[in-house]
Design a protein around this motif. Sequence first.
Motif, mmCIF file in Angstrom:
data_model
loop_
_atom_site.group_PDB
_atom_site.id
_atom_site.type_symbol
_atom_site.label_atom_id
_atom_site.label_comp_id
_atom_site.label_asym_id
_atom_site.label_seq_id
_atom_site.Cartn_x
_atom_site.Cartn_y
_atom_site.Cartn_z
ATOM 1 N N LYS A 487 12.042 2.376 3.253
ATOM 2 C CA LYS A 487 11.099 1.732 2.354
ATOM 3 C C LYS A 487 9.803 2.529 2.193
ATOM 4 O O LYS A 487 8.951 2.164 1.374
ATOM 5 N N GLY A 488 9.603 3.545 3.033
ATOM 6 C CA GLY A 488 8.337 4.251 2.970
ATOM 7 C C GLY A 488 7.219 3.364 3.480
ATOM 8 O O GLY A 488 7.280 2.851 4.590
ATOM 9 N N ASN A 489 6.203 3.161 2.639
ATOM 10 C CA ASN A 489 5.081 2.297 3.019
ATOM 11 C C ASN A 489 5.163 0.912 2.381
ATOM 12 O O ASN A 489 4.186 0.178 2.367
ATOM 13 N N ALA A 490 6.316 0.580 1.843
ATOM 14 C CA ALA A 490 6.450 -0.694 1.117
ATOM 15 C C ALA A 490 6.817 -1.839 2.060
ATOM 16 O O ALA A 490 7.770 -2.579 1.822
ATOM 17 N N CYS A 491 6.054 -2.009 3.125
ATOM 18 C CA CYS A 491 6.376 -3.039 4.116
ATOM 19 C C CYS A 491 6.276 -4.442 3.532
ATOM 20 O O CYS A 491 7.042 -5.340 3.916
ATOM 21 N N LEU A 492 5.338 -4.636 2.618
ATOM 22 C CA LEU A 492 5.105 -5.974 2.094
ATOM 23 C C LEU A 492 6.185 -6.436 1.122
ATOM 24 O O LEU A 492 6.151 -7.571 0.645
ATOM 25 N N THR A 493 7.132 -5.577 0.840
ATOM 26 C CA THR A 493 8.274 -5.975 0.019
ATOM 27 C C THR A 493 9.559 -5.913 0.837
ATOM 28 O O THR A 493 10.649 -5.968 0.257
ATOM 29 N N CYS A 494 9.442 -5.814 2.163
ATOM 30 C CA CYS A 494 10.599 -5.640 3.034
ATOM 31 C C CYS A 494 10.838 -6.903 3.849
ATOM 32 O O CYS A 494 9.889 -7.512 4.371
ATOM 33 N N ASP A 495 12.118 -7.284 3.982
ATOM 34 C CA ASP A 495 12.426 -8.501 4.735
ATOM 35 C C ASP A 495 12.401 -8.276 6.241
ATOM 36 O O ASP A 495 12.627 -9.210 7.004
ATOM 37 N N LYS A 496 12.143 -7.048 6.681
ATOM 38 C CA LYS A 496 12.037 -6.761 8.120
ATOM 39 C C LYS A 496 10.590 -6.789 8.603
ATOM 40 O O LYS A 496 10.322 -6.533 9.767
ATOM 41 N N PHE A 497 9.667 -7.111 7.725
ATOM 42 C CA PHE A 497 8.248 -7.145 8.087
ATOM 43 C C PHE A 497 7.891 -8.526 8.638
ATOM 44 O O PHE A 497 8.343 -9.548 8.129
ATOM 45 N N ALA A 498 7.064 -8.536 9.699
ATOM 46 C CA ALA A 498 6.592 -9.802 10.291
ATOM 47 C C ALA A 498 5.124 -9.656 10.645
ATOM 48 O O ALA A 498 4.647 -8.570 10.961
ATOM 49 N N THR A 499 4.415 -10.775 10.595
ATOM 50 C CA THR A 499 2.988 -10.747 10.944
ATOM 51 C C THR A 499 2.554 -12.128 11.392
ATOM 52 O O THR A 499 3.329 -13.097 11.317
ATOM 53 N N ASP A 500 1.310 -12.238 11.873
ATOM 54 C CA ASP A 500 0.756 -13.533 12.234
ATOM 55 C C ASP A 500 -0.755 -13.496 12.036
ATOM 56 O O ASP A 500 -1.319 -12.499 11.564
ATOM 57 N N ALA A 501 -1.431 -14.592 12.388
ATOM 58 C CA ALA A 501 -2.853 -14.745 12.072
ATOM 59 C C ALA A 501 -3.750 -13.799 12.854
ATOM 60 O O ALA A 501 -4.907 -13.606 12.475
ATOM 61 N N SER A 502 -3.239 -13.198 13.926
ATOM 62 C CA SER A 502 -4.087 -12.247 14.647
ATOM 63 C C SER A 502 -4.347 -10.995 13.806
ATOM 64 O O SER A 502 -5.242 -10.218 14.112
ATOM 65 N N PHE A 503 -3.549 -10.798 12.740
ATOM 66 C CA PHE A 503 -3.730 -9.647 11.858
ATOM 67 C C PHE A 503 -4.468 -10.012 10.567
ATOM 68 O O PHE A 503 -4.540 -9.192 9.641
ATOM 69 N N LEU A 504 -4.992 -11.226 10.483
ATOM 70 C CA LEU A 504 -5.661 -11.653 9.251
ATOM 71 C C LEU A 504 -6.760 -10.696 8.793
ATOM 72 O O LEU A 504 -6.847 -10.381 7.596
ATOM 73 N N PRO A 505 -7.624 -10.195 9.677
ATOM 74 C CA PRO A 505 -8.661 -9.262 9.195
ATOM 75 C C PRO A 505 -8.064 -8.024 8.527
ATOM 76 O O PRO A 505 -8.548 -7.585 7.478
ATOM 77 N N GLU A 506 -6.987 -7.462 9.131
ATOM 78 C CA GLU A 506 -6.355 -6.288 8.533
ATOM 79 C C GLU A 506 -5.699 -6.632 7.186
ATOM 80 O O GLU A 506 -5.775 -5.855 6.225
ATOM 81 N N LEU A 507 -5.055 -7.801 7.148
ATOM 82 C CA LEU A 507 -4.387 -8.209 5.904
ATOM 83 C C LEU A 507 -5.397 -8.446 4.786
ATOM 84 O O LEU A 507 -5.172 -8.036 3.626
ATOM 85 N N GLN A 508 -6.513 -9.091 5.115
ATOM 86 C CA GLN A 508 -7.538 -9.337 4.096
ATOM 87 C C GLN A 508 -8.174 -8.030 3.619
ATOM 88 O O GLN A 508 -8.426 -7.841 2.420
ATOM 89 N N ALA A 509 -8.416 -7.119 4.578
ATOM 90 C CA ALA A 509 -8.979 -5.824 4.187
ATOM 91 C C ALA A 509 -7.992 -5.052 3.323
ATOM 92 O O ALA A 509 -8.385 -4.389 2.343
#
Length: 590
Positions: A487-509
């Motif tokens: 996928k290259g850098n297309a993590c946000l379109t990949c079904d193997k990507f996972a995250t949680d609220a501890s990453f909210l600052p990074e996601l918002q940035a």
Amino acid sequence: MHRRTGRLPATATAQQVRVLLSRMMRLLVTALDTGPWWRRDRWDPVEEPRIPLREHEPMGRYAVHFDAISTGWLRLAIQWHCKVGLDTGMLTWSTVHRRTAAIRVFDTFLVGQNVPGPHLAVDAAGVRRLMLDFLGYVRAKSVTRGPRAGQRLSPASLQKTAGDLEAFYAFMTENKDDAAATLTDPGWSQLGPEHTRFYRRGELGSKPRPRLEGQIIDDEAMSKVMAGLGLLGTPVEEGGFGDEQAMRITMLMALLGRRVSEICMLDPDPLLPLSSTGLKALQPGEDPQTQAPVAKLHYQQTKIDGGPDTVLVDAEVVTIIHAQQQWAARHFAEYGAPGKIPKYLFLAAMKNRNGDRPYSSLTLRNLLTRLAERLDIRDGAGRLVDFNRTHRFRHTVATGLLNAGVPLHVVQRHLGHLTPTMTMTYAQTLQSTAEAEFLRYRKITASAENIDIDPRDLYDMLELDRRSDRILPNGWCLLPPRQTCTKGNACLTCDKFATDASFLPELQAQQDRTAELIDQRRTAFLARTGEQMGEENIWLAGRRQEHDALGRVIVTLEQTRLADGTVQAVRGAGVTARTDPITENQENKH
């Protein structure tokens, strides 16, 4: 005073007079007593110079009271045991305090037991029954003071009490003939193998692992402490506590993680240069966080025989030491005896004309408790931080070093541990706390849906496959180990990507940067072609998809962050300051 003024002295004055007269009487008794010093009911190193002490003894100003032991043969035996232990170096003065405390508990238990003498019972079975009864007696005891007052003794306290009694009787059995002759009590000669070991394997429980949960000072509380330390040194008339020494001791504990006794008992000149260039203090305008070690600090290793006794320090610590040296020189020039050289860097404020008394750790703990109450310093659970337990600074530094990736053996030397066993306690606690923190947060996919994997299994998967391409700045990659990413850098379109609220600052940035990138590229496209970039543009469509995915993820996480459905953001050991922006953003929105 009553004859001169018609008034009785104030309560405090009368108490001071009583203390002074009592001390004078004890000194007179000591001077006139020609018998063995160890037979006295009160051992005070200040009044009796024949008591063997280490050169630097943390408990050297505290007396041991044997008169609290009512059983005569037991009192005389523990006195002889402690005397021999101090003479041979088998016991330290601190250990004498602890062992005597255990014997006092045993003495209280013996009341009404009708034991025949030092041998405790007529046969081995009777000794066994008596000692099991004593174990039950200790288990039923309650803590009499402190934050755990009213609760049962901890497993560690139980082991220390029973273990000290067992060690005492093992010594007396090994030396039973000498004991019987010296103490003129033939009962000691009747000791046998049953007196060398009272308890079988497992009866005292396994050695308890130190519990560090709740002992780590979180970043917010530590920031308040460091910001409020100036109050300790601020003059009383200006609203402070008027104790510069307490301020500097606390700063050194917070920076280095040293035990309070190690800081209070520092030599007057404890710094050793790392190189021929000498010592370098912190210069005006320099950031303390960027300073490399410039010296070694030598401290009194009174806890572990043979353990390390130096620690690397930076220019900030050198500056603190230099400031204390200047203060101590001024103070001793005014209050010290002429011609005397102080023994310690941090000096006791009273009864210290010779400079041979270090600053009292009890005084420091009392001041820190008052400081915490004034500043209302609380932990993440809203509880007042108990700063009189100064070892919390040590726990915090140790956990911070391991969390920063410092190798275990380096942390071991920094903490002054002789073996890595104790250091491993911090590492194990750090990992278990990190896992607990991971499990707190709700995990979602790039499409903002719940992950259909047990959180514990997910944690194990990530830990077992700690490859660099699985560690993302905004979450985790759940791709199986033997598969490669296409996928290259297309993590946000990949079904193997996972995250949680501890990453909210990074996601918002990331969402903000994506929006800015879209605006920049569309502006550049317009300037170059004279036309607007159409929504059908492949690059723009991809970026729009990423921006929309980020929006869905962020909204979902803000609505339900934790696994239990709540939205509270809590920081714990092993977790960086990611939750600060979460909390701040939530407050700003409200």
